[in-house]
Design an enzyme around this catalytic site. Structure first.
Site, PDB file in Angstrom:
ATOM      1  N   GLY A  73       0.807  -1.211   0.000  1.00  0.00           N
ATOM      2  CA  GLY A  73       0.000   0.000   0.000  1.00  0.00           C
ATOM      3  C   GLY A  73       0.846   1.270   0.000  1.00  0.00           C
ATOM      4  N   ASN A 153      -8.738   3.359   7.978  1.00  0.00           N
ATOM      5  CA  ASN A 153      -8.197   2.201   8.687  1.00  0.00           C
ATOM      6  C   ASN A 153      -8.551   2.183  10.172  1.00  0.00           C
ATOM      7  OD1 ASN A 153      -6.353   4.446   7.942  1.00  0.00           O
ATOM      8  ND2 ASN A 153      -5.102   3.633   9.603  1.00  0.00           N
ATOM      9  N   GLN A 181      -7.784  -0.564   2.759  1.00  0.00           N
ATOM     10  CA  GLN A 181      -8.669  -1.168   3.760  1.00  0.00           C
ATOM     11  C   GLN A 181      -9.994  -1.656   3.187  1.00  0.00           C
ATOM     12  OE1 GLN A 181      -8.096  -2.075   6.756  1.00  0.00           O
ATOM     13  NE2 GLN A 181      -6.164  -1.035   7.190  1.00  0.00           N
ATOM     14  N   HIS A 203      -1.488  -7.496   2.328  1.00  0.00           N
ATOM     15  CA  HIS A 203      -1.594  -8.082   3.671  1.00  0.00           C
ATOM     16  C   HIS A 203      -2.844  -7.655   4.438  1.00  0.00           C
ATOM     17  CE1 HIS A 203      -0.096  -4.735   6.392  1.00  0.00           C
ATOM     18  NE2 HIS A 203       0.205  -4.250   5.200  1.00  0.00           N
ATOM     19  N   THR A 239      12.751  -7.194 -11.125  1.00  0.00           N
ATOM     20  CA  THR A 239      12.217  -8.494 -11.536  1.00  0.00           C
ATOM     21  C   THR A 239      10.972  -8.810 -10.715  1.00  0.00           C
ATOM     22  OG1 THR A 239      14.429  -9.209 -12.111  1.00  0.00           O
ATOM     23  CG2 THR A 239      12.802 -10.951 -11.757  1.00  0.00           C
ATOM     24  N   CYS A 324       0.754   7.021  24.037  1.00  0.00           N
ATOM     25  CA  CYS A 324       1.333   7.777  25.141  1.00  0.00           C
ATOM     26  C   CYS A 324       2.722   8.231  24.731  1.00  0.00           C
ATOM     27  CB  CYS A 324       1.378   6.885  26.370  1.00  0.00           C
ATOM     28  SG  CYS A 324       1.546   7.834  27.867  1.00  0.00           S
TER      29      CYS A 324
END
Ligand SMILES: Cc1ncc(COP(=O)(O)O)c(C=O)c1O
Length: 376
Positions: A73, A153, A181, A203, A239, A324
């Site tokens: 992505g 997302n 997404q 993925h 390639t 945090c």
């Protein structure tokens, strides 16, 4: 109370679908040749790459030659945004985007901004949606690109891409959407969306990490980011990985069947109802109530910090909407852009469901979460 591990972070990454793994297994021994070689050893690899290209194209409803394989992505977004800008004097580049994009869009835009481009960062409403009228108002004579994500997302909000693309097209401006997404969760037929470029990330789609694709409509000029030999019709040197491309192709075949999403949505809805019943106003949904990815629930538990809630459930893999930094709680830019108050944003947790999500694990989770939130 102990429980088996629960994975509810499918928007972060999906496991490999066993049917994708099977295709890869076959490729490992047979397709070692270079797809560009004209001898017998190149043939299986070349056939696999071109079959995969057709499979991706079939899912998107485009021509195979409009599909460029990439590493994922981020590369697809970089290629679309920087590629379109490349043909222009940097100071003449104007890009319209939104305040809720993934860093894989935000960062290439910031990079171009540092080189003199003008970027219009459109606001979103409290559900995370861009107003098409804002896109229309932001268009200038030199506008180079509109890039607005298809679905977010973090909160899953789906953008009115068809309307935005219609506006861009009426002004002759190319339109890109980051669909990392949304592919496999909702329809992403490029002609229905009306986009000129569209990003896929393997993925997020039960294919491996490290592979993706960019749809580039015929007629759109896109110089390569990676220069070298003439792979991918001269648009991306290197390639081709027959192995990874074949995996993405198979994942796209499996993603054509969106009916599994009905069940996933039903599981998520039931989980949300259970939490509402147990917690009332002590649970709040972030994102659009309806125009939302069927697998994504971003929920806040006001008065609680998302990371603390997750820490109390080590068996759960999910994401928080706040981080945090140096002892200060920082809300995600997406929730901030939506105007989510700090005390609600701090408690945000993204639950993203997938093919292997079970009703029982969500039932357990709803009970456990309610205990944690209601604990004195
Ligand atoms: C909306 C969106 N765009 C782009 C990406 C980046 O994709 P990749 O990890 O394949 O580079 C992600 C991954 O989290 C994403 O959610």
């Amino acid at each position: 109370m102990k429980n088996a591990p629960i994975y509810l972070d499918f928007n972060a990454s999906t496991p490999l679908d066993p049917r994708v793994a099977e295709v890869m297994q076959d490729m490992l021994s047979d397709a070692y040749g270079n797809p560009s070689s004209t001898h017998w050893a190149g043939e299986p690899a070349r056939v696999a790459v071109e079959r995969a290209r057709r499979q991706v194209a079939d899912l998107l409803g485009c021509k195979p030659q409009e599909v460029i394989f990439t590493s994922g992505g981020s590369e697809s977004n970089n290629m679309a945004i920087k590629g379109i800008a490349e043909g222009h004097d940097p100071e003449q580049v104007h890009i319209i985007t939104s305040q809720v994009e993934h860093p894989a869009v935000t960062e290439p835009c910031l990079y171009l901004e540092r080189r003199g481009a003008t970027i219009s960062w459109l606001p979103v409403d409290r559900f995370g949606q861009v107003k098409p009228a804002d896109v229309e108002a932001a268009i200038r004579p030199q506008t180079t690109l509109v890039t607005i994500m298809h679905a977010n997302n973090e909160v899953g909000t789906i953008q009115p891409i068809e309307d935005i693309a219609r506006i861009a097209s009426a002004h002759g401006v190319p339109m890109h959407t980051d669909a990392a997404q949304s592919v496999g969760k909702i329809s992403t037929r490029v002609d229905e969306l009306g986009v000129d470029m569209l990003t896929i990330a393997g993925h997020k789609l039960y294919a491996p990490k490290g592979v993706g694709a960019l749809f580039v409509r015929e007629g759109i000029e896109l110089p390569p980011l990676v220069h070298g030999a003439g792979h991918e019709s001269g648009r991306r040197a290197g390639t081709e990985s027959a192995l990874l491309n074949a995996a993405l192709g198979k994942a796209c075949v499996l993603a054509r069947e969106l009916s599994g999403m009905i069940e996933i949505k039903a599981l998520g809805d039931r989980f949300w109802q259970q939490l509402q019943k147990a917690l009332g106003e002590r649970v709040v949904m972030n994102g659009h109530p309806n125009e939302r990815l069927p697998n994504t629930l971003n929920l806040s538990f006001p008065g609680h910090v998302g990371a603390d809630v997750l820490a109390a459930m080590p068996e759960l893999a999910a994401s928080t909407g706040s981080a945090c930094h140096a002892g200060m709680l920082e809300m995600s830019p997406v929730l901030s852009a939506m105007g989510v108050p700090a005390e609600i944003g701090a408690g945000a947790i993204r639950f993203s469901l997938g093919r292997s999500t079970q009703g029982q694990e969500l039932d357990w989770l709803a009970r456990r979460l309610s205990q944690i939130v209601l604990a004195p």
